[in-house]
Design a protein around this motif. Structure first.
Motif, mmCIF file in Angstrom:
data_model
loop_
_atom_site.group_PDB
_atom_site.id
_atom_site.type_symbol
_atom_site.label_atom_id
_atom_site.label_comp_id
_atom_site.label_asym_id
_atom_site.label_seq_id
_atom_site.Cartn_x
_atom_site.Cartn_y
_atom_site.Cartn_z
ATOM 1 N N GLU A 102 10.673 11.753 -0.565
ATOM 2 C CA GLU A 102 9.346 12.124 -0.065
ATOM 3 C C GLU A 102 8.757 11.084 0.891
ATOM 4 O OE1 GLU A 102 6.666 13.837 -3.258
ATOM 5 O OE2 GLU A 102 8.352 13.092 -4.465
ATOM 6 N N ILE A 103 9.278 9.863 0.880
ATOM 7 C CA ILE A 103 8.773 8.809 1.764
ATOM 8 C C ILE A 103 9.160 9.156 3.201
ATOM 9 C CG2 ILE A 103 8.978 6.391 2.444
ATOM 10 C CD1 ILE A 103 9.362 5.693 -0.498
ATOM 11 N N LEU A 104 8.148 9.179 4.073
ATOM 12 C CA LEU A 104 8.389 9.470 5.484
ATOM 13 C C LEU A 104 8.547 8.206 6.323
ATOM 14 C CD1 LEU A 104 5.918 12.427 6.154
ATOM 15 C CD2 LEU A 104 8.371 12.517 5.672
ATOM 16 N N GLU A 105 7.808 7.163 5.949
ATOM 17 C CA GLU A 105 7.833 5.964 6.770
ATOM 18 C C GLU A 105 7.596 4.721 5.912
ATOM 19 O OE1 GLU A 105 5.287 4.413 10.565
ATOM 20 O OE2 GLU A 105 5.738 6.550 10.441
ATOM 21 N N VAL A 106 8.318 3.659 6.248
ATOM 22 C CA VAL A 106 8.135 2.364 5.593
ATOM 23 C C VAL A 106 7.810 1.361 6.688
ATOM 24 C CG1 VAL A 106 9.200 0.557 4.203
ATOM 25 C CG2 VAL A 106 9.735 2.956 3.744
ATOM 26 N N GLU A 107 6.672 0.703 6.534
ATOM 27 C CA GLU A 107 6.200 -0.259 7.530
ATOM 28 C C GLU A 107 5.878 -1.580 6.853
ATOM 29 O OE1 GLU A 107 2.653 1.723 8.863
ATOM 30 O OE2 GLU A 107 3.708 2.573 10.584
ATOM 31 N N ILE A 108 5.615 -2.565 7.684
ATOM 32 C CA ILE A 108 5.170 -3.866 7.202
ATOM 33 C C ILE A 108 3.646 -3.876 7.176
ATOM 34 C CG2 ILE A 108 5.156 -4.924 9.479
ATOM 35 C CD1 ILE A 108 6.441 -6.633 6.357
ATOM 36 N N GLU A 109 3.079 -4.556 6.213
ATOM 37 C CA GLU A 109 1.624 -4.617 6.064
ATOM 38 C C GLU A 109 0.962 -5.234 7.293
ATOM 39 O OE1 GLU A 109 -1.322 -6.394 2.682
ATOM 40 O OE2 GLU A 109 0.374 -7.635 3.272
ATOM 41 N N GLU A 125 0.834 -1.196 0.000
ATOM 42 C CA GLU A 125 0.000 0.000 0.000
ATOM 43 C C GLU A 125 0.869 1.246 0.000
ATOM 44 O OE1 GLU A 125 -3.113 2.145 3.093
ATOM 45 O OE2 GLU A 125 -2.766 -0.005 3.285
ATOM 46 N N LEU A 126 0.408 2.256 -0.692
ATOM 47 C CA LEU A 126 1.034 3.578 -0.662
ATOM 48 C C LEU A 126 -0.050 4.557 -0.259
ATOM 49 C CD1 LEU A 126 3.452 5.453 -1.172
ATOM 50 C CD2 LEU A 126 2.702 5.605 -3.558
ATOM 51 N N PHE A 167 3.518 7.368 3.148
ATOM 52 C CA PHE A 167 3.654 6.165 3.965
ATOM 53 C C PHE A 167 3.558 4.921 3.084
ATOM 54 C CE2 PHE A 167 1.740 9.531 6.498
ATOM 55 C CZ PHE A 167 2.702 9.652 7.499
ATOM 56 N N VAL A 168 4.587 4.080 3.174
ATOM 57 C CA VAL A 168 4.680 2.872 2.355
ATOM 58 C C VAL A 168 4.505 1.658 3.261
ATOM 59 C CG1 VAL A 168 6.234 1.480 0.926
ATOM 60 C CG2 VAL A 168 6.237 3.977 0.713
#
Length: 116
Positions: free
Chosen positions: A97-104, A62-63, A67-68
């Motif tokens: 531009e990506i602020l945060e990368v999380e796991i689904e 998801e984007l 937030f990714v």
């Protein structure tokens, strides 16, 4: 003198820091995030070395604005948390531009064989 020696060595042959590939930043779009994930897999090849039975896959789940969310499947050489952190750092460097990368789903961080 160690610092000076390192500097002289770098002048004679490429230093690792200089040898690292410089890649242009991308705009924040779903296509660019997917492309950056493909690029990350190539640059961080040891995380995805299929010759040693590594079947791990990382995909965009998801984007949502900056937030990714990533989806993990399969078996990884490193812990899944490490994989997410390394891919996350790569994505943030490639797409500022990506602020945060999380796991689904937090359950995808389970490293036990039953989770594969």
């Amino acid at each position: 003198t160690g610092h000076i020696f390192r500097s002289l060595r770098c002048r004679r042959r490429p230093c690792r820091a200089r040898a690292a590939s410089i890649t242009a930043s991308l705009d924040l779009t779903e296509d660019n995030v997917r492309q950056a994930i493909v690029d990350a897999k190539a640059e961080l090849a040891q995380l995805f070395d299929t010759s040693v039975g590594i079947t791990g896959q990382v995909d965009l789940a998801e984007l949502d604005g900056p937030f990714v969310k990533l989806r993990l499947k399969g078996k990884f050489w490193h812990t899944r948390a490490t994989v997410v952190a390394r891919i996350g750092n790569y994505l943030k460097n490639r797409i500022p531009e990506i602020l945060e990368v999380e796991i689904e789903d937090e359950e995808q961080l389970d490293d036990s064989p039953a989770a594969y």
